[in-house]
Design an enzyme around this catalytic site. Structure first.
Site, short mmCIF file in Angstrom:
data_model
loop_
_atom_site.label_atom_id
_atom_site.label_comp_id
_atom_site.label_asym_id
_atom_site.label_seq_id
_atom_site.Cartn_x
_atom_site.Cartn_y
_atom_site.Cartn_z
N GLY A 52 0.81 5.77 0.13
CA GLY A 52 0.10 7.03 0.32
C GLY A 52 0.97 8.19 -0.08
N TYR A 67 1.96 -9.61 9.02
CA TYR A 67 1.58 -9.62 7.61
C TYR A 67 0.25 -10.36 7.47
CZ TYR A 67 1.57 -11.14 2.72
OH TYR A 67 1.22 -11.39 1.43
N CYS A 68 -0.72 -9.73 6.85
CA CYS A 68 -2.06 -10.32 6.69
C CYS A 68 -2.25 -10.69 5.22
CB CYS A 68 -3.13 -9.35 7.16
SG CYS A 68 -2.99 -8.95 8.91
N CYS A 69 -2.30 -11.99 4.96
CA CYS A 69 -2.17 -12.48 3.59
C CYS A 69 -3.38 -12.18 2.71
CB CYS A 69 -1.91 -13.99 3.61
SG CYS A 69 -3.17 -14.93 4.50
N GLY A 86 0.85 -1.20 0.00
CA GLY A 86 0.00 0.00 0.00
C GLY A 86 0.87 1.23 0.00
N ASP A 118 -7.32 -6.40 2.83
CA ASP A 118 -8.36 -5.77 3.64
C ASP A 118 -9.70 -6.47 3.45
OD1 ASP A 118 -10.18 -3.94 1.70
OD2 ASP A 118 -8.11 -3.94 0.99
N ASP A 134 -11.47 5.85 12.68
CA ASP A 134 -11.63 5.56 11.25
C ASP A 134 -11.93 4.08 11.06
OD1 ASP A 134 -11.77 5.86 8.54
OD2 ASP A 134 -9.62 6.06 8.20
#
Length: 976
Positions: A589, A663-665, A587, A668, A777
């Site tokens: 920004g 780490y999230c495989c 990701g 989202d 958020d």
């Protein structure tokens, strides 16, 4: 006539067949005819208690005999006209009934005698003219006008010997006299005359006319009288007053009738003889008719004494050119009505003339007074005063009027003794400038090469009165220069006058410095403009801020936040930079990014772990660097939890700051739901999947709100139990993990999964709340999924470019996720635990709509804000159980105090999820150590889930308490 033989036969049949459910009447048949004044009996056979009814009304005047057994006999002696009609035998328990119609034959009266000949029907209703035949042999029953005229064209009716003539949809033009006509024994017979009257029906609730304004002002001791009138097409109308609690007024009503058109008018007059301060409040007049109720309020204000309050006034200082006109206006509220309005000028009262026009207007308790000054002269400058008086109060309002006059040069002289002199006057007081040139008798100020003389000039203001003309004198010493022509220019309010002086000798002035000065000023202006533009661009750049806020104290509705920069940082979190190998960007920004990386020796020298590393871009500023360090401190302060993205380590020395997290495989939750739409199976709570959502299509604008898609989708259709279980084997390698992730990402999605996501996020938010942390958020884009479909709460922060994300709307000088924000956050900038609960409700809507955008089709504009203020809430998403929508709706309560806490939400969802899901979650949680400590390694019974755990004790404080293991020796359970 007696019917004993027939009745005996029927009774025998009923005894033989006792199982019939409906009562049976004998004599059999739909109707029975008996002569006038004869006797007749009706027998009812039933297994239970029955009651006789005549014309659908209980029998009270006729003799009713209950006999033994299953039979009830009704005996009627001397049958008369009143005995004609339908008789019913009704079982009391079941309500079942049987009926028979009895004709009482009267040779002299073919229609039943009656005393009712006036029929009143409401317009639009169906009414019945009760001309009932006494003889069933009557033929051709019809309706005619009494005078023989044809029936109205629109009149429709149906005729029956047993019910009479039914007229449908009665209209006003149907009014009149009617008679029923039939044929009996070849002769024409007629009924009595029936007069039909049609009562008009209103088509709307009644109008209300108030006899006074809707705002009434009084002082203590005065009488209150409120009048309210209404009208209606018929007399079914009522009007009344409602007074505030504790007020007991008297109400008088009267009515009258208007003939063309017919209108019933009702009036109610409320009175209080002497009001007090307690009588103030909202009085309401209500009018009621068949169509509804209309109400109009009247606000009554009671004051201790009268008053005059100015509500609007023109600018008190006015400037106008001479010869123009000017209006001065004052608007005020007053009670009682002022008895004096007056205008004065310099203390002298003005009268209404052609030069001073005074007008006044009244609207309720609002009064306006206006003074128009026509073709003002300079001498009329000064102070104008408005005065107003009533019984109890006096006010004054003053205006300063300045009449602008053109400047005039009233005197000039020279050159004398090396000087020239110029005197000018006007309003405002003029300014004098001197110009010189080498052309004789020319206006120097109009020439391109004209030069303004600023040295050797002495200017003195001679007079400067507050009103009227001011005078100024300017002297120029010409001994040092020689000119051909000097020009004195006097200017005021855009008007210019001048005079010329001729000088004998001509010397062209030196102009060396003029171009240099102009160039210098121009360059300076350009540099300043460039600096302003650069500063503005810098200020407009989005600043990276950590969304999670930790609360130090709560004082009422005021929250005191901890400054994250003041939190301590434990250097045990440090991890060597050279042991990180960076991969692809997950990701990005404006100022930072998140990169997939491989960490060597995170928990043991020979271990390899996939992690996510958050870092700043080279373009980041000091504020962004400080914010990333603050995020690191907050994560280390919070501690670990299975449902948040936990901190594994950090690099803060020897280079840019790096924050190492799990780490999230699966990326989202938002994009995960959208990818799995076509494989979704809708299930009711507690059941297996039975409905595949093949109709929903992926949204064309699926936003990559966080991590990019990690793995390709693989279609898998398994049962709800097998689909959640992890592969178990004797060994476990990286290829096994990749294969397992590919398989799990391709598996179907069902309602139990959605409940699991909801439950896990609620558990994570409950944990944050217990740490006094506010998220600010919370949305599906900020929930990550890892192996086993474990949901973890995160804050993308610098890893998302909110300037290109349509979910973030410009509000003031910030970009905010408005559709996820509570009303108090939108309109009052208040962020609390309760505002996070509101956002959680929106997140639930996202989950059970499979990733749809909230408030679909509604742009964030003024209409959206208005609907939120007025209490608009989204309907239940398509795949939400009613119990989950109840939770959503409670999260959206307008009163933050009434919203459930996250702990209550967890309890409610626990009641919906299956026991297997609870067991899985408890299994994961129980295998999450509460504090750092050594752990024995057992390679045959445990394996790693990405960066969610490790094989051995780690030196990092958080990592050692963040390992999650699956015991290969334990039974296979679905992974949440």
């Amino acid at each position: 006539m007696e019917y004993h033989c027939v009745l005996f036969t029927v009774l025998l049949q009923l005894i033989i067949q006792p199982g019939r459910s409906r009562p049976t009447i004998t004599p059999e048949g739909p109707r029975l005819t008996v002569p006038l004044y004869s006797n007749f009996s009706l027998h009812c056979q039933s297994n239970s208690t029955v009651r006789w009814q005549h014309e659908n009304r209980p029998m009270r005047t006729l003799k009713e005999e209950q006999r033994q057994g299953q039979q009830t006999i009704l005996k009627v002696n001397r049958a008369g006209p009143q005995h004609l009609g339908k008789y019913s035998c009704r079982e009391e328990k079941t309500g079942e009934k049987s009926s028979i119609y009895v004709y009482v034959k009267d040779p002299e009266n073919p229609f039943r005698r009656t005393i009712v000949f006036d029929i009143v029907a409401a317009e639009g209703d169906t009414t019945v003219i009760p001309c009932l035949a006494t003889d069933p042999d009557m033929k051709n029953l019809n309706l005619q006008k009494c005078d023989g005229q044809p029936l109205p064209n629109s009149l429709r009716y149906s005729a029956s010997l047993e019910t009479g003539v039914s007229v449908e949809k009665v209209r006003k033009e149907f009014e009149g006299c009617y008679v029923c006509v039939g044929t009996l024994d070849a002769a024409t017979v007629k009924s009595g005359r029936y007069q039909l009257t049609v009562r008009l029906v209103p088509d709307a609730p009644p109008p209300i006319t108030l006899g006074q304004p809707q705002r009434v002002l009084l002082t203590q001791g005065e009488k209150l009288s409120l009048s309210c009138s209404t009208s209606n097409v018929n007399s079914d109308i009522a009007v009344k007053w409602k007074a505030p609690n504790g007020v007991n007024p008297s109400v008088h009503q009267n009515s009258h009738l208007l003939t063309e058109p017919i209108t019933h008018v009702r009036t109610a007059i409320l009175s209080l003889s002497s009001v007090t301060m307690q009588d103030a409040g909202n009085y309401s007049c209500e009018a009621i008719n068949e169509k509804g109720t209309t109400a109009k309020p009247v606000w009554v204000n009671i004051y201790e004494k009268g008053f005059i309050n100015i509500t609007s006034v023109d600018n008190s200082t006015r400037r106008v050119r001479a010869g123009e006109s000017l209006s001065l206006r004052v608007v005020m509220n007053a009670y009682p009505k002022p008895h004096t309005f007056s205008w004065s000028y310099s203390g002298v009262k003005l009268t209404n003339t052609t030069d001073h026009v005074i007008t006044s207007r009244t609207h309720g308790n609002s009064y306006t007074s206006e003074l128009k000054l026509v073709r003002l002269k300079v001498s009329e400058s000064g102070i104008y005063t408005f005065s107003c008086l009533n019984r109890d109060a006096t006010i004054r309002q003053t205006f300063e009027v300045h009449v602008i006059s053109k400047p005039q040069i009233v005197s000039y002289e020279g050159p004398i003794d090396g000087q020239v002199r110029c005197v000018a006057e006007g309003y405002p007081t003029p300014q004098i400038k001197w110009y010189y040139c080498d052309l004789p008798h020319s206006r120097c100020s109009n020439l391109l090469n004209a030069t303004q003389e600023e040295e050797d000039v002495v200017t003195v203001t001679m007079t400067n009165p507050p009103f009227g003309k001011g005078a100024v004198e300017s002297r120029l010493n010409i001994t040092k220069n020689n000119y051909a022509t000097l020009e004195c220019v006097a200017s005021a309010n855009g008007e210019i006058v001048y005079t010329l002086f001729s000088i004998s000798e001509n010397t062209v002035p030196h102009e060396l410095f003029t171009p240099l000065l102009i160039g210098f000023v121009a360059a300076a202006v350009i540099l300043v403009l460039i600096l302003i533009v650069l500063t503005y661009k810098y200020m407009q750049k989005p600043k990276y801020q950590i969304q999670w806020k930790v609360i130090e104290g709560i004082h009422g509705n005021n929250y005191v936040y901890i400054d994250p920069t003041q939190l301590p940082y434990d250097h045990q979190w440090e991890f060597p930079r050279d042991k990180l190998r960076f991969g692809k960007t997950l990701g990005s920004g404006a100022f930072g990014k998140v990169v997939e990386a491989t960490a060597y020796g995170m928990s043991k020298a020979d271990t390899v772990m996939t992690v996510a590393v958050k870092m700043l871009k080279p373009s980041a500023h000091a504020t962004e660097k400080e914010a990333l360090m603050s995020e690191l401190k907050v994560l280390s302060y919070l501690g670990n939890h299975i449902n948040i993205v936990n901190l594994l380590g950090a690099c803060t020395v020897g280079g840019p700051t790096l924050v190492i997290t799990e780490y999230c495989c699966f990326g989202d939750l938002l994009n995960f739901l959208r990818r799995r739409r076509v494989y979704f199976y809708y299930t009711t709570l507690g059941e297996d999947a039975y409905y595949r959502n093949v109709m929903m299509q992926s949204e064309p604008n699926d936003s990559r709100n966080g991590y990019m898609t990690m793995k390709p989708s693989v279609l898998g259709i398994l049962s709800s139990e097998n689909r959640r279980s992890l592969n178990k084997g004797d060994s476990y390698s990286d290829s096994d993990a990749v294969s397992e992730i590919l398989q799990e990402d391709g598996l179907t999605l069902d309602t139990e999964d959605l409940l699991s996501f909801s439950y896990q996020v609620a558990k994570g938010m409950d944990f944050l709340a217990s740490k006094n942390c506010i998220h600010r958020d919370l949305a599906a884009r900020n929930i990550l999924l890892t192996q086993g479909r474990v949901a973890k709460i995160c804050d993308f922060g610098l890893a998302r470019d909110i300037t290109t994300d349509s979910n973030y709307v410009v509000k003031g000088n910030a970009r905010l996720p408005v559709k996820w924000m509570s009303p108090e956050s939108i309109f009052e900038c208040v962020y609390t635990f309760e505002s996070d609960v509101w956002s959680y409700g929106i997140l639930l809507w996202e989950i059970f709509s499979l990733g749809s955008s909230p408030y679909p089709g509604m742009p964030v504009d003024s209409k959206f804000y208005k609907m939120i203020k007025e209490g608009y809430r989204m309907e239940s998403p398509e795949f939400s159980p009613s119990e989950m929508y109840d939770i959503m709706h409670s999260c959206w309560d307008a009163d933050p105090v009434k919203r459930p806490s996250f702990s209550k939400i967890v309890e409610k969802i626990e009641q919906q999820i299956s026991d297997s899901t609870k067991h899985i979650y408890l299994n994961f949680s129980s295998r999450l150590p509460a504090a750092p400590g050594p752990r024995e390694e057992s390679s045959s019974h445990v394996h790693r889930l990405n960066s969610v755990g490790s094989h051995s004790t780690a030196t990092q404080p958080l990592l050692s308490s963040n390992d999650v293991f699956l015991d290969r020796s334990s039974p296979s359970h679905p992974v949440v």
